[in-house]
Write an enzyme that holds these catalytic residues in place. Structure first.
Site, mmCIF file in Angstrom:
data_model
loop_
_atom_site.group_PDB
_atom_site.id
_atom_site.type_symbol
_atom_site.label_atom_id
_atom_site.label_comp_id
_atom_site.label_asym_id
_atom_site.label_seq_id
_atom_site.Cartn_x
_atom_site.Cartn_y
_atom_site.Cartn_z
ATOM 1 N N LYS A 90 0.041 4.409 10.879
ATOM 2 C CA LYS A 90 0.261 3.116 10.377
ATOM 3 C C LYS A 90 1.834 2.849 10.194
ATOM 4 O O LYS A 90 2.338 3.481 9.773
ATOM 5 C CB LYS A 90 -0.354 2.899 8.995
ATOM 6 C CG LYS A 90 -1.893 3.131 8.878
ATOM 7 C CD LYS A 90 -2.350 2.752 7.346
ATOM 8 C CE LYS A 90 -1.865 3.788 6.552
ATOM 9 N NZ LYS A 90 -2.690 3.935 5.460
ATOM 10 N N THR A 132 2.722 -6.005 -0.887
ATOM 11 C CA THR A 132 1.961 -5.123 0.124
ATOM 12 C C THR A 132 1.487 -4.019 -0.606
ATOM 13 O O THR A 132 0.645 -3.058 0.212
ATOM 14 C CB THR A 132 3.006 -4.602 1.211
ATOM 15 O OG1 THR A 132 3.689 -3.769 0.483
ATOM 16 C CG2 THR A 132 3.883 -5.552 1.931
ATOM 17 N N GLY A 171 -1.380 -1.849 -1.633
ATOM 18 C CA GLY A 171 -3.045 -1.492 -1.383
ATOM 19 C C GLY A 171 -3.305 -1.889 0.156
ATOM 20 O O GLY A 171 -4.341 -2.034 0.466
ATOM 21 N N THR A 172 -2.168 -2.134 0.984
ATOM 22 C CA THR A 172 -2.685 -2.435 2.370
ATOM 23 C C THR A 172 -3.443 -1.234 3.121
ATOM 24 O O THR A 172 -4.460 -1.461 3.809
ATOM 25 C CB THR A 172 -1.335 -2.674 3.361
ATOM 26 O OG1 THR A 172 -0.489 -1.769 2.797
ATOM 27 C CG2 THR A 172 -0.893 -4.060 2.857
ATOM 28 N N GLY A 173 -2.848 -0.141 2.606
ATOM 29 C CA GLY A 173 -3.484 1.096 3.505
ATOM 30 C C GLY A 173 -4.927 1.211 3.026
ATOM 31 O O GLY A 173 -5.773 1.696 3.644
ATOM 32 N N CYS A 174 -5.140 1.071 1.427
ATOM 33 C CA CYS A 174 -6.465 1.224 1.146
ATOM 34 C C CYS A 174 -7.522 0.131 1.686
ATOM 35 O O CYS A 174 -8.645 0.358 2.260
ATOM 36 C CB CYS A 174 -6.704 0.944 -0.435
ATOM 37 S SG CYS A 174 -5.461 2.230 -1.263
HETATM 38 N N1 LIG Z 1 4.467 -6.457 6.314
HETATM 39 C C1 LIG Z 1 3.775 -6.185 6.811
HETATM 40 N N2 LIG Z 1 3.251 -7.241 8.117
HETATM 41 C C2 LIG Z 1 2.215 -6.744 8.667
HETATM 42 N N3 LIG Z 1 1.319 -5.891 8.490
HETATM 43 C C3 LIG Z 1 1.690 -4.867 7.597
HETATM 44 C C4 LIG Z 1 2.773 -5.023 6.766
HETATM 45 N N4 LIG Z 1 2.939 -3.909 5.985
HETATM 46 C C5 LIG Z 1 2.078 -3.011 6.094
HETATM 47 N N5 LIG Z 1 1.080 -3.791 7.240
HETATM 48 C C6 LIG Z 1 0.116 -3.063 8.005
HETATM 49 O O1 LIG Z 1 -0.900 -2.671 6.776
HETATM 50 C C7 LIG Z 1 -1.643 -1.686 7.107
HETATM 51 C C8 LIG Z 1 -1.287 -0.538 6.177
HETATM 52 O O2 LIG Z 1 -0.052 0.292 6.432
HETATM 53 P P1 LIG Z 1 0.898 0.833 5.498
HETATM 54 O O3 LIG Z 1 1.829 1.546 6.174
HETATM 55 O O4 LIG Z 1 1.206 -0.135 4.517
HETATM 56 O O5 LIG Z 1 -0.046 1.890 4.782
HETATM 57 P P2 LIG Z 1 0.018 2.498 3.189
HETATM 58 O O6 LIG Z 1 1.434 3.005 2.933
HETATM 59 O O7 LIG Z 1 -0.680 3.659 3.292
HETATM 60 O O8 LIG Z 1 -0.247 1.538 2.390
HETATM 61 P P3 LIG Z 1 -0.224 1.283 0.747
HETATM 62 O O9 LIG Z 1 0.950 0.611 0.324
HETATM 63 O O10 LIG Z 1 -1.716 0.952 0.364
HETATM 64 O O11 LIG Z 1 0.079 2.993 0.318
HETATM 65 C C9 LIG Z 1 -1.178 -1.233 8.472
HETATM 66 O O12 LIG Z 1 -2.098 -2.115 9.278
HETATM 67 C C10 LIG Z 1 0.183 -1.830 8.550
HETATM 68 O O13 LIG Z 1 0.748 -2.018 9.884
HETATM 69 C C1 LIG Z 2 -5.662 4.748 -6.798
HETATM 70 C C2 LIG Z 2 -4.766 4.345 -5.661
HETATM 71 N N1 LIG Z 2 -5.086 5.144 -4.401
HETATM 72 C C3 LIG Z 2 -4.514 4.922 -3.403
HETATM 73 C C4 LIG Z 2 -3.099 4.399 -3.448
HETATM 74 C C5 LIG Z 2 -2.151 4.231 -2.623
HETATM 75 O O1 LIG Z 2 -1.832 2.780 -2.179
HETATM 76 C C6 LIG Z 2 -2.780 4.074 -4.843
HETATM 77 N N2 LIG Z 2 -1.480 3.518 -4.995
HETATM 78 N N3 LIG Z 2 -3.361 4.079 -6.114
#
Ligand SMILES: Nc1ncnc2c1ncn2[C@@H]1O[C@H](COP(=O)(O)OP(=O)(O)OP(=O)(O)O)[C@@H](O)[C@H]1O
Ligand SMILES: Cc1ncc(CO)c(N)n1
Length: 272
Positions: A179, A212, A214-217
């Site tokens: 990602k 942003t 929680g985007t990964g979850c």
């Molecule tokens: N500013 C942005 N614009 C468009 N897409 C984004 C943006 N930020 C994150 N994404 C998308 O969101 C999804 C999650 O990716 P990200 O790298 O943010 O994951 P993460 O670090 O695990 O997230 P978290 O913040 O939940 O820990 C991916 O599809 C990424 O491309």
């Molecule tokens: C509970 C929990 N799971 C995953 C993440 C990663 O975004 C977070 N910040 N908190």
């Protein structure tokens, strides 16, 4: 009024931590399942005291409690797809891996490092994840920093994301999605897919927001929801990516730090 009971509703399970601020973890996953009209079930691994500024405390549940929650769901309701999020420690990771045969599809979000680069689980947990859980994944969704740890590569370019995806695929998952939320410039929001045969660059629009959290979850839960509905793996991932981009477009300016994405606000678009 009589009830029209639905009997063929898809079911997904999230095995993850609770986020008191409601932006990530179990809370984000269940909202994402609901948005997709998938019945959401959960096995909580840990409770975080967390808000838009960060995590102030984490309490793990005993691994036996996590297993009991999983078995309560799989032994009665059954699931078409599961996802894992924050598994926190080695015991929970090993216990979840032992239950994995109950999941027809398993999305593993290998939560190890936050997008800001802070390591969230210890080295023993990372070793257990690599050895026992990653090989069982239908798809693995590391962020930039997790991909660096798993591949041993520095990642700053698209080519490096591609090379990392290929290396991480060797842990044994069917597919890998590296990602790009943590990438700089035009690569922010570009993800790289590799399934051992095909490589795809998934490009949504870069959304200019700091909210942003929680985007990964949300992405991994949306992949699980789409798999539970019956979509193939690549289509499920593409649809999930579109959902995250739309939800980011309706992100919520809550708190004093990184606010969450707006899981239900795409409904505004659906209504026209
Ligand atoms: N500013 C942005 N614009 C468009 N897409 C984004 C943006 N930020 C994150 N994404 C998308 O969101 C999804 C999650 O990716 P990200 O790298 O943010 O994951 P993460 O670090 O695990 O997230 P978290 O913040 O939940 O820990 C991916 O599809 C990424 O491309
Ligand atoms: C509970 C929990 N799971 C995953 C993440 C990663 O975004 C977070 N910040 N908190």
């Amino acid at each position: 009024m009589t009830s029209t009971s639905l009997s063929s509703i898809p079911v997904a399970l999230t095995i993850a931590g609770s986020d008191s601020g409601g932006g990530a973890g179990i809370q984000a996953d269940l909202r994402t399942f609901a948005f997709h009209l998938v019945h959401g079930t959960s096995a909580i691994t840990c409770v975080t005291a967390q808000n838009t500024l960060g995590v102030t405390r984490v309490d793990a549940l005993p691994a036996e409690s996590v297993v009991a929650q999983i078995q309560a769901v799989t032994g009665d309701i059954g699931v078409q797809a599961a996802k894992t999020g924050m598994l926190l420690n080695r015991d929970i990771i090993l216990a979840v891996a032992e239950q994995a045969s109950c999941f027809p599809n398993l999305v593993v979000d290998p939560v190890m490092v936050s997008r800001t680069g802070v390591q969230l689980i210890d080295d023993a947990a990372i070793a257990a994840l690599k050895a026992k859980l990653l090989p069982l994944a239908t798809i693995l969704t590391p962020n930039r920093y997790e991909a660096q740890i798993l591949s041993g590569l520095d990642i700053s370019t698209l080519e490096e994301m591609q090379r990392a995806a290929q290396r991480i695929h060797q842990f044994g998952s069917k597919a890998v999605l590296v990602k790009g939320g943590g990438m700089a410039g035009a690569l922010r929001g570009v993800d790289v897919w590799f399934d051992g045969a095909h490589e795809h660059t998934l490009t949504g629009q870069t959304v200019d927001t700091s909210n942003t959290h929680g985007t990964g979850c949300t992405l991994s839960a949306a992949i699980a929801a789409n798999l539970a509905i019956g979509k193939d793996l690549l289509t499920a991932t593409q649809h999930a990516k579109e959902y995250v981009t739309t939800a980011l477009g309706y992100s919520l300016n809550l708190g004093n730090g990184q606010g969450p994405v707006g899981h239900f606000f795409p409904l505004l678009q659906r209504q026209g």
